[in-house]
Design a protein around this motif. Sequence first.
Motif, PDB file in Angstrom:
ATOM      1  N   UNK A   1       0.458  -1.303  -0.069  1.00 30.72           N
ATOM      2  CA  UNK A   1      -0.200  -0.114  -0.458  1.00 30.72           C
ATOM      3  C   UNK A   1       1.046   1.439   0.047  1.00 30.72           C
ATOM      4  N   UNK A   2       0.329   2.635  -0.359  1.00 32.53           N
ATOM      5  CA  UNK A   2       1.136   3.678  -0.574  1.00 32.53           C
ATOM      6  C   UNK A   2       1.067   4.331   1.069  1.00 32.53           C
ATOM      7  N   UNK A   3       2.338   4.641   1.387  1.00 32.72           N
ATOM      8  CA  UNK A   3       2.612   5.377   2.676  1.00 32.72           C
ATOM      9  C   UNK A   3       1.893   6.940   2.634  1.00 32.72           C
ATOM     10  N   UNK A   4       0.822   7.863   3.239  1.00 33.07           N
ATOM     11  CA  UNK A   4       0.667   8.819   2.731  1.00 33.07           C
ATOM     12  C   UNK A   4       0.923   9.834   3.963  1.00 33.07           C
ATOM     13  N   UNK A   5       1.906  10.639   3.252  1.00 33.93           N
ATOM     14  CA  UNK A   5       2.195  11.523   4.252  1.00 33.93           C
ATOM     15  C   UNK A   5       1.018  13.157   4.103  1.00 33.93           C
ATOM     16  N   UNK A   6       0.971  14.116   4.256  1.00 34.01           N
ATOM     17  CA  UNK A   6       0.428  14.930   4.741  1.00 34.01           C
ATOM     18  C   UNK A   6       0.396  16.344   5.107  1.00 34.01           C
ATOM     19  N   UNK A   7      -0.204  17.734   4.705  1.00 33.93           N
ATOM     20  CA  UNK A   7       0.095  19.080   4.843  1.00 33.93           C
ATOM     21  C   UNK A   7      -0.758  19.387   5.144  1.00 33.93           C
ATOM     22  N   UNK A   8      -1.255  20.783   6.225  1.00 35.99           N
ATOM     23  CA  UNK A   8      -2.092  21.948   5.336  1.00 35.99           C
ATOM     24  C   UNK A   8      -1.369  22.960   4.239  1.00 35.99           C
ATOM     25  N   UNK A   9      -2.242  23.759   3.853  1.00 36.82           N
ATOM     26  CA  UNK A   9      -1.710  24.646   3.190  1.00 36.82           C
ATOM     27  C   UNK A   9      -1.895  25.414   3.677  1.00 36.82           C
ATOM     28  N   UNK A  10      -0.640  26.508   2.987  1.00 40.23           N
ATOM     29  CA  UNK A  10      -1.101  28.019   3.674  1.00 40.23           C
ATOM     30  C   UNK A  10      -1.831  28.390   4.470  1.00 40.23           C
ATOM     31  N   UNK A  11      -2.361  29.432   3.477  1.00 46.38           N
ATOM     32  CA  UNK A  11      -3.523  29.961   3.003  1.00 46.38           C
ATOM     33  C   UNK A  11      -4.560  29.278   4.799  1.00 46.38           C
TER      34      UNK A  11
ATOM     35  N   UNK B   1      -9.710  25.017   4.163  1.00 50.01           N
ATOM     36  CA  UNK B   1     -10.644  26.527   4.099  1.00 50.01           C
ATOM     37  C   UNK B   1     -10.471  27.444   2.353  1.00 50.01           C
ATOM     38  N   UNK B   2     -10.071  26.585   1.725  1.00 51.28           N
ATOM     39  CA  UNK B   2      -9.920  27.404   0.908  1.00 51.28           C
ATOM     40  C   UNK B   2     -10.990  28.144  -0.008  1.00 51.28           C
ATOM     41  N   UNK B   3     -11.754  27.220   0.123  1.00 49.40           N
ATOM     42  CA  UNK B   3     -13.714  26.633   0.096  1.00 49.40           C
ATOM     43  C   UNK B   3     -13.905  27.848   1.018  1.00 49.40           C
ATOM     44  N   UNK B   4     -13.831  28.862   1.451  1.00 49.56           N
ATOM     45  CA  UNK B   4     -14.297  29.380   1.763  1.00 49.56           C
ATOM     46  C   UNK B   4     -14.022  30.933   1.058  1.00 49.56           C
ATOM     47  N   UNK B   5     -12.837  31.153   0.380  1.00 55.61           N
ATOM     48  CA  UNK B   5     -12.093  32.576  -0.323  1.00 55.61           C
ATOM     49  C   UNK B   5     -12.972  32.347  -1.956  1.00 55.61           C
ATOM     50  N   UNK B   6     -13.956  33.517  -2.179  1.00 55.15           N
ATOM     51  CA  UNK B   6     -13.874  33.747  -3.580  1.00 55.15           C
ATOM     52  C   UNK B   6     -12.876  32.617  -5.071  1.00 55.15           C
ATOM     53  N   UNK B   7     -13.289  33.032  -5.491  1.00 50.76           N
ATOM     54  CA  UNK B   7     -12.138  31.669  -6.320  1.00 50.76           C
ATOM     55  C   UNK B   7     -11.192  32.893  -6.800  1.00 50.76           C
TER      56      UNK B   7
ATOM     57  N   UNK C   1      -4.571  34.895  -3.067  1.00 52.13           N
ATOM     58  CA  UNK C   1      -4.425  34.528  -1.192  1.00 52.13           C
ATOM     59  C   UNK C   1      -3.627  32.713  -1.225  1.00 52.13           C
ATOM     60  N   UNK C   2      -4.165  31.731  -1.912  1.00 52.56           N
ATOM     61  CA  UNK C   2      -4.154  30.941  -1.878  1.00 52.56           C
ATOM     62  C   UNK C   2      -2.863  29.990  -2.327  1.00 52.56           C
ATOM     63  N   UNK C   3      -3.166  30.144  -3.925  1.00 55.22           N
ATOM     64  CA  UNK C   3      -2.657  29.590  -5.549  1.00 55.22           C
ATOM     65  C   UNK C   3      -1.352  29.548  -5.173  1.00 55.22           C
ATOM     66  N   UNK C   4      -0.711  31.062  -4.992  1.00 57.07           N
ATOM     67  CA  UNK C   4       0.677  31.250  -5.839  1.00 57.07           C
ATOM     68  C   UNK C   4       1.664  30.388  -4.565  1.00 57.07           C
ATOM     69  N   UNK C   5       1.327  30.350  -2.829  1.00 59.97           N
ATOM     70  CA  UNK C   5       1.871  29.872  -2.081  1.00 59.97           C
ATOM     71  C   UNK C   5       1.863  28.425  -2.537  1.00 59.97           C
ATOM     72  N   UNK C   6       0.893  27.684  -2.973  1.00 59.93           N
ATOM     73  CA  UNK C   6       0.616  25.910  -3.130  1.00 59.93           C
ATOM     74  C   UNK C   6       1.909  25.987  -4.184  1.00 59.93           C
ATOM     75  N   UNK C   7       1.729  27.118  -5.341  1.00 63.24           N
ATOM     76  CA  UNK C   7       2.100  26.508  -6.260  1.00 63.24           C
ATOM     77  C   UNK C   7       3.822  26.973  -5.822  1.00 63.24           C
ATOM     78  N   UNK C   8       4.265  27.231  -5.073  1.00 65.31           N
ATOM     79  CA  UNK C   8       5.155  27.816  -4.537  1.00 65.31           C
ATOM     80  C   UNK C   8       5.980  26.530  -3.853  1.00 65.31           C
ATOM     81  N   UNK C   9       5.036  25.911  -3.112  1.00 65.58           N
ATOM     82  CA  UNK C   9       5.624  24.700  -2.252  1.00 65.58           C
ATOM     83  C   UNK C   9       5.563  23.554  -3.537  1.00 65.58           C
ATOM     84  N   UNK C  10       4.514  23.556  -4.900  1.00 68.50           N
ATOM     85  CA  UNK C  10       4.631  22.270  -5.622  1.00 68.50           C
ATOM     86  C   UNK C  10       6.160  22.219  -6.557  1.00 68.50           C
ATOM     87  N   UNK C  11       6.697  23.681  -6.619  1.00 70.07           N
ATOM     88  CA  UNK C  11       7.596  23.838  -7.680  1.00 70.07           C
ATOM     89  C   UNK C  11       8.598  23.321  -6.673  1.00 70.07           C
TER      90      UNK C  11
END
Length: 416
Positions: free
Chosen positions: A192-202, A263-269, A275-285
Amino acid sequence: MGFSTLTSVCCSYCSLGLGWKSSSLFLSLNFLPSKNFNADLLSSKSQKFNFPRACASPSDPLLVKAARGDRVNRPPAWMMRQAGRYMAVYRKLAVKHPSFRERSETTDLIVEISLQPWEAFRPDGVIIFSDILTPLPAFGVPFDIEEVRGPVIQSPIRSEEDLKTLHPIDLEKLHFVGESLRILRKEVGERAAVLGFVGAPWTIATYIVEGGTTRTYTTIKSMCHTAPHLLRALLSHLAKAIAEYIIFQVDAGAHCIQIFDSWGGQLPPDMWERWSKPYIDEMVSVVKKKFPQMPIVLYINGNGGLLERMKGTGVDVIGLDWTVDMADGRKRLGSDISIQGNVDPAYLFSPLPALEDEIKRVVECAGPKGHILNLGHGVLVGTPEEAVAHFFNVARSLKFDTQVDSYVVGASNLVA
């Protein structure tokens, strides 16, 4: 909010000595990676087992293959919050260890709880029992978890002076996470896959700014307009710390990482885009530069208005919540990215034939490639264990028609 998850096995780790079961404002924080950034993240313990990390392999777990979009013979399945209070064995352990912080920050207990669903149901993913707030003290944000109020941060960050309390993440303070992942990887192997996880910056920032859970998010939302430089500095700090934390988890043995922007879904698109996507982009990169083949999943609660924007983050898998129709989600996202989900957790309270029909509908709508079967949210308290077992039994019984190279959304891709 904790995305505590998963499972207990009697094993021989005692003999291994592992002991389980026996802007300028930002720059002023001096939060810059060292020249030996990658090397600093590798402890002697994390090197000990020499886990294969950044390349695809035929022996990869089914979930990893599906996440990458490889052809598989059935959909892999796991559940968010698959370890927790719905399991009798967990409730029994929680009586003996009533503190959630103890349960989620003690290696022996983390491993035991993480393996409980593995022993009971054999899911295709074993996720570490932890919390998205677990790393906060490691970069200067202490917190408590109270029985009624949940997470509480006594000194929220709302000023430039407050920002000075932050420091680079000290991964030694998270040794129990690394130790637990190494043991889980050794125990589960490639079955099975061992999964880790984190919260997004926002999402993490909502707790740090609001001082805990909130229903309105008024303080942090207003900060977007009243102190944008301050919020950007906080989010940048979080993005760098969390990226290091992801790398730490992968080095310790995680096959895959899920990012919860709960809680990203609490923001209008348009606000999420700023306010959320750029920081996720940074982490993924950052992570992808070191582990280009390691799958990353992004899940947002209430993500129906964000799917196309989520795809632009560069993650490998988009988790759909249960309010998104799977056929519509697949059509909007296309077949060049994997998806995860999205059975309504309430179906686990329905008659088992109804649950089975819904699982098959979701799988058929998702198509035979690039789908990880999951719920559209975490397992609910009070969920019958029999239903969870049935969920995984049905998933294992499904077989894709491997002769089909393309599919029509909603058409049957399953072999009877």
